[in-house]
Design a protein around this motif. Structure first.
Motif, PDB file in Angstrom:
ATOM      1  N   LEU A   1      -3.606  11.668   0.907  1.00 30.93           N
ATOM      2  CA  LEU A   1      -3.899  12.888   1.537  1.00 30.93           C
ATOM      3  C   LEU A   1      -2.439  13.378   2.249  1.00 30.93           C
ATOM      4  CD1 LEU A   1      -6.122  11.135   4.086  1.00 30.93           C
ATOM      5  CD2 LEU A   1      -6.594  12.631   2.287  1.00 30.93           C
ATOM      6  N   SER A   2      -2.232  14.222   1.855  1.00 31.25           N
ATOM      7  CA  SER A   2      -1.018  15.423   2.096  1.00 31.25           C
ATOM      8  C   SER A   2      -0.515  16.016   2.791  1.00 31.25           C
ATOM      9  CB  SER A   2      -0.687  16.259   0.208  1.00 31.25           C
ATOM     10  OG  SER A   2      -1.056  15.507  -0.480  1.00 31.25           O
ATOM     11  N   ASP A   3      -0.179  16.354   4.018  1.00 29.22           N
ATOM     12  CA  ASP A   3       0.074  17.463   5.195  1.00 29.22           C
ATOM     13  C   ASP A   3      -0.211  19.008   4.611  1.00 29.22           C
ATOM     14  OD1 ASP A   3       2.324  18.601   4.356  1.00 29.22           O
ATOM     15  OD2 ASP A   3       3.991  17.097   5.590  1.00 29.22           O
ATOM     16  N   GLY A   4       0.014  19.867   5.741  1.00 33.20           N
ATOM     17  CA  GLY A   4      -0.149  21.297   5.944  1.00 33.20           C
ATOM     18  C   GLY A   4       1.056  21.958   4.741  1.00 33.20           C
ATOM     19  N   LYS A   5       2.624  21.517   4.568  1.00 37.01           N
ATOM     20  CA  LYS A   5       2.747  21.654   3.290  1.00 37.01           C
ATOM     21  C   LYS A   5       2.784  21.247   1.973  1.00 37.01           C
ATOM     22  CE  LYS A   5       6.262  23.299   7.330  1.00 37.01           C
ATOM     23  NZ  LYS A   5       7.674  23.204   7.748  1.00 37.01           N
ATOM     24  N   GLY A   6       2.009  20.283   2.101  1.00 42.16           N
ATOM     25  CA  GLY A   6       1.398  19.450   0.949  1.00 42.16           C
ATOM     26  C   GLY A   6       2.445  18.414   0.465  1.00 42.16           C
ATOM     27  N   ARG A   7       3.305  17.607   1.496  1.00 36.65           N
ATOM     28  CA  ARG A   7       3.835  16.637   1.651  1.00 36.65           C
ATOM     29  C   ARG A   7       2.800  14.872   1.110  1.00 36.65           C
ATOM     30  NH1 ARG A   7       8.246  18.894   5.291  1.00 36.65           N
ATOM     31  NH2 ARG A   7       5.975  18.380   6.737  1.00 36.65           N
ATOM     32  N   LEU A   8       2.789  14.239   0.264  1.00 41.17           N
ATOM     33  CA  LEU A   8       1.757  13.475   0.427  1.00 41.17           C
ATOM     34  C   LEU A   8       2.387  12.366   1.416  1.00 41.17           C
ATOM     35  CD1 LEU A   8      -0.487  11.846  -0.971  1.00 41.17           C
ATOM     36  CD2 LEU A   8       1.242  10.885  -2.186  1.00 41.17           C
ATOM     37  N   ARG A   9       1.046  11.659   2.122  1.00 46.20           N
ATOM     38  CA  ARG A   9       1.243  11.240   3.617  1.00 46.20           C
ATOM     39  C   ARG A   9       0.700  10.288   4.389  1.00 46.20           C
ATOM     40  NH1 ARG A   9       4.325  15.302   7.330  1.00 46.20           N
ATOM     41  NH2 ARG A   9       5.214  12.553   8.299  1.00 46.20           N
ATOM     42  N   LEU A  10      -0.146   9.936   3.445  1.00 43.93           N
ATOM     43  CA  LEU A  10      -1.323   8.888   3.306  1.00 43.93           C
ATOM     44  C   LEU A  10      -1.590   8.451   2.190  1.00 43.93           C
ATOM     45  CD1 LEU A  10      -2.323   6.321   5.248  1.00 43.93           C
ATOM     46  CD2 LEU A  10      -3.944   8.152   5.478  1.00 43.93           C
ATOM     47  N   LYS A  11      -1.783   7.157   1.922  1.00 44.28           N
ATOM     48  CA  LYS A  11      -2.283   7.063   0.577  1.00 44.28           C
ATOM     49  C   LYS A  11      -3.320   5.697   0.589  1.00 44.28           C
ATOM     50  CE  LYS A  11       0.599   6.697  -2.997  1.00 44.28           C
ATOM     51  NZ  LYS A  11       1.633   6.197  -4.312  1.00 44.28           N
ATOM     52  N   ILE A  12      -4.202   5.677   0.255  1.00 49.05           N
ATOM     53  CA  ILE A  12      -5.284   4.272   0.590  1.00 49.05           C
ATOM     54  C   ILE A  12      -5.336   3.844  -1.089  1.00 49.05           C
ATOM     55  CG2 ILE A  12      -7.374   3.177   1.886  1.00 49.05           C
ATOM     56  CD1 ILE A  12      -7.235   5.232   3.814  1.00 49.05           C
ATOM     57  N   PHE A  13      -4.461   3.513  -1.859  1.00 50.63           N
ATOM     58  CA  PHE A  13      -5.281   3.024  -2.944  1.00 50.63           C
ATOM     59  C   PHE A  13      -5.402   1.417  -3.432  1.00 50.63           C
ATOM     60  CE2 PHE A  13      -1.180   3.166  -2.179  1.00 50.63           C
ATOM     61  CZ  PHE A  13      -0.678   3.060  -3.624  1.00 50.63           C
ATOM     62  N   ILE A  14      -6.056   1.176  -5.166  1.00 53.35           N
ATOM     63  CA  ILE A  14      -5.439  -0.164  -5.456  1.00 53.35           C
ATOM     64  C   ILE A  14      -4.558   0.547  -6.405  1.00 53.35           C
ATOM     65  CG2 ILE A  14      -6.391  -1.495  -7.279  1.00 53.35           C
ATOM     66  CD1 ILE A  14      -7.673  -1.552  -4.188  1.00 53.35           C
ATOM     67  N   ASP A  15      -3.409  -0.445  -6.158  1.00 58.84           N
ATOM     68  CA  ASP A  15      -1.934   0.125  -8.139  1.00 58.84           C
ATOM     69  C   ASP A  15      -2.361  -0.465  -9.341  1.00 58.84           C
ATOM     70  OD1 ASP A  15      -1.545  -2.568  -7.883  1.00 58.84           O
ATOM     71  OD2 ASP A  15       0.304  -1.813  -6.632  1.00 58.84           O
ATOM     72  N   SER A  16      -1.489  -0.052 -10.024  1.00 55.80           N
ATOM     73  CA  SER A  16      -1.960  -0.201 -11.959  1.00 55.80           C
ATOM     74  C   SER A  16      -1.477  -1.964 -11.491  1.00 55.80           C
ATOM     75  CB  SER A  16      -0.920  -0.177 -12.589  1.00 55.80           C
ATOM     76  OG  SER A  16       0.577  -0.461 -11.526  1.00 55.80           O
ATOM     77  N   LEU A  17      -1.440  -2.829 -11.098  1.00 57.85           N
ATOM     78  CA  LEU A  17      -1.351  -4.669 -10.836  1.00 57.85           C
ATOM     79  C   LEU A  17      -2.771  -5.138 -10.282  1.00 57.85           C
ATOM     80  CD1 LEU A  17       2.404  -5.252  -9.691  1.00 57.85           C
ATOM     81  CD2 LEU A  17       0.952  -4.638 -12.244  1.00 57.85           C
ATOM     82  N   ASN A  18      -3.270  -3.570  -9.462  1.00 57.80           N
ATOM     83  CA  ASN A  18      -4.570  -4.431  -8.653  1.00 57.80           C
ATOM     84  C   ASN A  18      -4.560  -4.627  -7.697  1.00 57.80           C
ATOM     85  OD1 ASN A  18      -6.844  -4.391 -10.934  1.00 57.80           O
ATOM     86  ND2 ASN A  18      -6.311  -5.427 -12.023  1.00 57.80           N
ATOM     87  N   ARG A  19      -3.707  -4.498  -6.726  1.00 55.29           N
ATOM     88  CA  ARG A  19      -3.086  -4.603  -5.800  1.00 55.29           C
ATOM     89  C   ARG A  19      -3.299  -3.593  -4.003  1.00 55.29           C
ATOM     90  NH1 ARG A  19       3.382  -5.695  -5.499  1.00 55.29           N
ATOM     91  NH2 ARG A  19       2.906  -3.315  -6.639  1.00 55.29           N
ATOM     92  N   PRO A  20      -4.627  -3.928  -3.586  1.00 56.36           N
ATOM     93  CA  PRO A  20      -4.500  -2.566  -2.767  1.00 56.36           C
ATOM     94  C   PRO A  20      -4.209  -2.915  -0.844  1.00 56.36           C
ATOM     95  CG  PRO A  20      -6.172  -5.280  -1.942  1.00 56.36           C
ATOM     96  CD  PRO A  20      -5.227  -5.033  -2.741  1.00 56.36           C
ATOM     97  N   LEU A  21      -3.348  -1.236  -1.584  1.00 56.68           N
ATOM     98  CA  LEU A  21      -2.650  -0.919  -0.529  1.00 56.68           C
ATOM     99  C   LEU A  21      -2.915   0.140   0.349  1.00 56.68           C
ATOM    100  CD1 LEU A  21       0.472  -0.853  -3.552  1.00 56.68           C
ATOM    101  CD2 LEU A  21      -0.052  -2.904  -0.981  1.00 56.68           C
ATOM    102  N   ILE A  22      -2.659  -0.172   1.581  1.00 59.46           N
ATOM    103  CA  ILE A  22      -2.967   1.474   2.485  1.00 59.46           C
ATOM    104  C   ILE A  22      -0.370   1.858   2.724  1.00 59.46           C
ATOM    105  CG2 ILE A  22      -3.012   2.260   4.389  1.00 59.46           C
ATOM    106  CD1 ILE A  22      -5.085   0.112   5.019  1.00 59.46           C
ATOM    107  N   GLN A  23      -0.213   2.616   2.602  1.00 60.90           N
ATOM    108  CA  GLN A  23       0.910   3.961   2.425  1.00 60.90           C
ATOM    109  C   GLN A  23       0.584   4.620   3.362  1.00 60.90           C
ATOM    110  OE1 GLN A  23       2.445   3.271  -1.042  1.00 60.90           O
ATOM    111  NE2 GLN A  23       3.389   1.492  -0.841  1.00 60.90           N
TER     112      GLN A  23
END
Length: 241
Positions: free
Chosen positions: A203-225
């Motif tokens: 998710l990005s803010d109104g200026k297109g800057r990435l602000r929230l990531k809920i994902f599984i990374d390339s090493l199969n780790r679940p992360l929220i950043q």
């Protein structure tokens, strides 16, 4: 041996028969295209234009070479390179989305786009891959915010008035200025796999800057950043045991 007079009569008879056959073929053709009972097993063509009852263009299915350049504010755009696929047009005759696809040794991709009225895409289901680096691929669903005031037609008129050539430094600087004001659209959401090999919600803010990531990374780790305005990671929640 037939006389000249007999040959003339035979030729006249053949002309009459040929004329009758032509009329029958024409009548049959008209009936074939004007009834819903006609069927076809195969049709080969380079481009198909679909129009409404008033003859207004509503959809184009085309190869790359004959693809429609698009219509904005009722004006057909200058010829440009576009991928093969389907282009949709709304009740006013303006382009409003489409499905395009391509693929070769260098790259491959497909996108289904939904355009905002009088503007560019605001929703898109897309796939993109660099075939020279097969790890560099992404696919998923995207959303954009676009200005209701700075329409696609206004954008074209703006650059036409400045008489700038694409690719020049002045052109790039003007693009950056308009983008900073939010006139060129701001990506707000991506749901899918990005080129970094991360799969999740971004998710990005109104200026297109990435602000929230809920994902599984390339090493199969679940992360929220959560990220700051400059892209720095503020906090990370690691779901791994």
């Amino acid at each position: 041996m037939a006389t000249t007079e007999q040959l003339a009569k035979q030729i006249k008879t053949l002309k009459i028969i040929l004329g009758v056959l032509i009329v029958i073929i024409v009548i049959f053709g008209i009936k074939l295209f004007n009834t819903g009972e006609s069927t076809a097993t195969e049709l080969t063509l380079q481009r198909l234009n679909i129009v409404d009852g008033n003859g207004k263009l509503r959809m184009v299915i085309s190869n790359k070479q004959k693809q429609h350049p698009g219509i904005i504010d009722g004006k057909t755009l200058s010829k440009r390179e576009r991928d093969a696929g389907m282009i949709f047009f709304n009740d006013d005759g303006d382009e409003c989305g489409g499905l395009i696809y391509s693929g070769n040794k260098k790259e491959a991709g497909m996108a289904y786009s939904v355009d905002q009225f009088k503007n560019d895409q605001i929703m898109q289901l897309q796939y993109s891959q660099d075939n020279e680096d097969k790890k560099s691929k992404s696919y998923g669903f995207k959303l954009w915010d676009r200005s209701d005031d700075f329409t696609a037609g206004r954008l074209i008129s703006h650059f036409d008035s400045l008489n700038m050539k694409e690719g020049t430094k002045a052109y790039r600087e003007e693009v950056a200025r308009l983008k900073a004001k939010g006139y060129l659209g701001t990506e707000r959401l991506f749901l899918g796999r990005n080129k970094a090999g991360q799969t999740g919600l971004f998710l990005s803010d109104g200026k297109g800057r990435l602000r929230l990531k809920i994902f599984i990374d390339s090493l199969n780790r679940p992360l929220i950043q959560t990220l700051g305005e400059k892209g720095e990671v503020i906090s990370t929640l690691n779901g791994a045991h």
